[in-house]
Design an enzyme around this catalytic site. Sequence first.
Site, mmCIF file in Angstrom:
data_model
loop_
_atom_site.group_PDB
_atom_site.id
_atom_site.type_symbol
_atom_site.label_atom_id
_atom_site.label_comp_id
_atom_site.label_asym_id
_atom_site.label_seq_id
_atom_site.Cartn_x
_atom_site.Cartn_y
_atom_site.Cartn_z
ATOM 1 N N GLN A 194 0.816 -1.213 0.000
ATOM 2 C CA GLN A 194 0.000 0.000 0.000
ATOM 3 C C GLN A 194 0.854 1.271 0.000
ATOM 4 O OE1 GLN A 194 -3.190 0.656 -0.408
ATOM 5 N NE2 GLN A 194 -3.774 -1.495 -0.683
ATOM 6 N N SER A 195 2.017 1.186 -0.592
ATOM 7 C CA SER A 195 2.944 2.323 -0.605
ATOM 8 C C SER A 195 2.372 3.538 -1.329
ATOM 9 C CB SER A 195 4.249 1.902 -1.284
ATOM 10 O OG SER A 195 5.051 3.017 -1.599
ATOM 11 N N ASN A 196 2.331 4.657 -0.632
ATOM 12 C CA ASN A 196 1.948 5.924 -1.262
ATOM 13 C C ASN A 196 2.997 6.371 -2.278
ATOM 14 O OD1 ASN A 196 -0.482 6.438 0.365
ATOM 15 N ND2 ASN A 196 0.967 6.663 2.056
ATOM 16 N N CYS B 30 4.908 4.455 -4.110
ATOM 17 C CA CYS B 30 4.757 3.684 -5.352
ATOM 18 C C CYS B 30 3.605 4.215 -6.185
ATOM 19 C CB CYS B 30 4.556 2.209 -5.017
ATOM 20 S SG CYS B 30 6.058 1.378 -4.438
#
Length: 356
Positions: A110-112, A114
């Site tokens: 859930q990387s912002n 990325c």
Amino acid sequence: MNSLDRRSFLRMTGTGSAVALVGCGGAQAPPGSISPTTAGAPRVSLAHLPTPVEELPRLSRQLGGPRILVKRDDQTGLATGGNKARKLEFLVADALRQGADTLVTQGSAQSNHCRQTAAAAARHGLGCVLLLRGQEPDTAEANLLLNHILGASLRFGAPSLEETGQELRDGGHEPYLIPTGGSNEIGVMGYVAALEELSSQLRDTGEHVDAIVLPTGSGGTQAGLLLGARTTGLPVRVLGVSVSRSAPEARAAVAELANRTAARLGIPGGFTAGDVEVDDTFLGDGFGVMSEVEAHAIRTVGATEGLLLDPVYTGRAFGGLMALVSRRAVTPDETVLFWHTGGTPALFVSAYAAAL
């Protein structure tokens, strides 16, 4: 600034709503917001700058502590906004300068970072490969869904950045490798410029800020703010609330990033871990594990000011700020600015939504 002059400058955003000290411009940063320190560095336009500074008057009264302002980097505009847009303005420019055709980066599922990297790649016609930790979930939601919409190639449990880069080169591509969070001496320049932007906003409004509080993960945002405070001479504490690692680890990482960035910009560095302020007492069960600290902060700030925090970064950091206020570690006569780094899509992860 007298009260009449002050009222003529402030923009009221509606009856009972927050006071915006500086409005948000369009996609192009106006000339007055361009950082003199980073002016010579290649940079593309991705973020809506300058981002607003707003006052949180009801929350300040409710907490019975300092006056609280918020810097709205959740409003940078790139694929729902967030702090990584500022870093990517410099990273993408460097990638284009090198003739890259694919951005490659890594992070959690859930990387912002990325998600915003995928958007930046799409904006500039580049490919994007995201190396995501863990197993691929059965359902693509929140940031994962956005990554698919933005056209990124997702690889779960994939090899390292370097191995993936070599694989792409062997296939005839020119990859540009971006570390976790965009936190290297190029990405950090985005937050040197951001602090200089804030300094200009404070000067224009006659505002004074005693402390900046922000979530600290990979460390690049805090490193840039720390270096920017030095370049502007702004006498402000920069307090990071760690979301992922111990205070000694975070302090060392931030100092190293600040020094590497200073060297790249040709300005004095010399930061040590002792120059970096990080609080790691809100780590709970670890990165991305929401506790009552984050849940309480999200509910309180949302219901009091209509401002959305996220469960991983800003929820933890604002929960930390609220605790510091209650402990009087931040005194009632101070003005504190919370740097909102974004992350709104995480609110729609089913596990977090159920807990909230």
